[in-house]
Design a protein around this motif. Structure first.
Motif, PDB file in Angstrom:
ATOM      1  N   SER A  28       1.338  -3.020   1.036  1.00  0.00           N
ATOM      2  CA  SER A  28       1.991  -1.393   1.321  1.00  0.00           C
ATOM      3  C   SER A  28       0.810  -0.337   1.393  1.00  0.00           C
ATOM      4  O   SER A  28      -0.374  -0.685   0.517  1.00  0.00           O
ATOM      5  CB  SER A  28       3.011  -1.162   0.497  1.00  0.00           C
ATOM      6  N   TRP A  48       2.733   5.598  -4.079  1.00  0.00           N
ATOM      7  CA  TRP A  48       3.122   5.343  -2.770  1.00  0.00           C
ATOM      8  C   TRP A  48       3.332   6.819  -1.781  1.00  0.00           C
ATOM      9  O   TRP A  48       3.690   6.823  -0.600  1.00  0.00           O
ATOM     10  CB  TRP A  48       4.323   4.447  -2.529  1.00  0.00           C
ATOM     11  N   GLU A  70       6.850  -3.622  -1.149  1.00  0.00           N
ATOM     12  CA  GLU A  70       7.686  -3.732  -0.114  1.00  0.00           C
ATOM     13  C   GLU A  70       8.908  -2.725  -0.292  1.00  0.00           C
ATOM     14  O   GLU A  70       9.347  -1.891   0.500  1.00  0.00           O
ATOM     15  CB  GLU A  70       8.130  -4.688   0.108  1.00  0.00           C
TER      16      GLU A  70
END
Length: 323
Positions: A28, A48, A70
């Protein structure tokens, strides 16, 4: 100790392959930084991105923040999402495996240090498995610093201590702490004797049931864990009050279809897991009035993978109510 070890090993035994595969590479988009939380101790922190209230993901025992590569990005549309790899694992610093370095409150303080360094205002903390102790450490001591806690198959005795029923491992640690204090020169006064007497009495009540649990366990018992995991095991603490909004999503029972052994052994393991997980969920629900406890049947211990859509929806509903 053997019962606690058996519990830890049984929880992880059926997800090892998928977890190892997850570590092969980052899958990611995120940034990585290292935050100093103690002398000579830095933690890996993943970001993130996203905007809104901060969410902080904490990995299970022996795992890293990359376990959420994920799952965590699914929340970035509404929230700013982070992940922390605890000391001793992954790319984070690995101080000596002493109880002082890996006690539950020490690990909780590490998370608080990251929150302070990144100026995270009342985040929601989301923890899997053993991370339940870090959630409870912070929620019980500093409830004003978090907006909520989410336990992903993490509502075990290391996260909540049932004062009415006790817990053999935590009660053994309490007796050990008293005796260690006495050996180190603690004052032998009335208060000390009363505390030791109460802890010994509770441990004595625990042991008959502990003997029954050990006798009923199918298969062999695991050996001692690695030094850092052992230090964490001896660093567990009692958390009996968690006065913040809580969501607990638990596997009741776990999916044990991949367990080793013949049909009878598997049946016995499944029956024991159902009894244990149902009791734990009921205890947590009764003991933490602020908690909503959701039970998912036949989920993996890594419940955010095996039941991703359902877990995401449950978390999203909880977050929407505590913005």
């Amino acid at each position: 100790m053997q019962n606690r070890l058996f519990c830890l090993v049984a929880l992880m035994a059926f997800t090892v392959n998928s977890l190892l595969a997850q570590d092969k590479s980052d899958i990611s988009t995120h940034t990585v930084q290292f935050v100093t939380v103690d002398q000579d101790v830095k933690l890996e922190v993943l970001d993130w991105g996203g905007t809104g209230r901060p969410l902080v993901f904490l990995a299970g025992g022996g795992r890293t923040a990359h376990d959420y590569d994920e799952f965590a990005p699914k929340f970035t549309a509404k929230y700013h999402v982070y992940g922390i790899t605890r000391r001793g694992f992954g790319a984070s610093s690995k101080p000596a495996p002493t109880v002082a370095n890996y006690a539950a409150d020490r690990l909780g303080d590490d998370v608080l240090a990251v929150m302070n360094a990144l100026k995270l205002n009342r985040p929601v903390l989301i923890g899997h498995s053993l991370a339940g102790e870090e959630l409870s450490s912070i929620g019980s001591r500093y409830p004003e610093k978090v907006a909520g806690l989410i336990y992903l198959d993490a509502a075990y005795p290391w996260a909540f201590y049932d004062q009415a029923k006790g817990d053999s491992w935590l009660d053994m640690l309490a007796v050990k702490k008293d005796l260690d204090a006495l050996a180190a020169g603690a004052t032998y006064d009335r208060a000390f004797v009363q505390d030791l007497s109460a802890n010994v009495s509770q441990l004595a009540k625990d042991m008959p049931d502990e003997a029954k649990r050990l006798a009923s366990m199918p298969g062999g018992l695991p050996g001692a864990p690695p030094p850092i995991s052992l230090a964490m095991l001896f660093g567990e603490q009692k958390y009996a009050k968690i006065p913040v909004p809580v969501l607990a999503i638990s596997a009741v029972p776990h999916n044990l279809d991949g367990a080793p052994g013949d049909a009878a052994t598997k049946a016995a393991l499944k029956a024991a897991d159902l009894t244990r997980t149902a009791a734990l969920a009921n205890t947590f629900e009764a003991g933490v009035p602020s908690a909503r406890v959701i039970r998912i049947a036949n989920a993996d211990h890594t419940i955010f993978r095996s039941n991703e859509a359902e877990v995401f929806q449950d978390i999203d509903v909880f977050l929407s109510k505590h913005d």
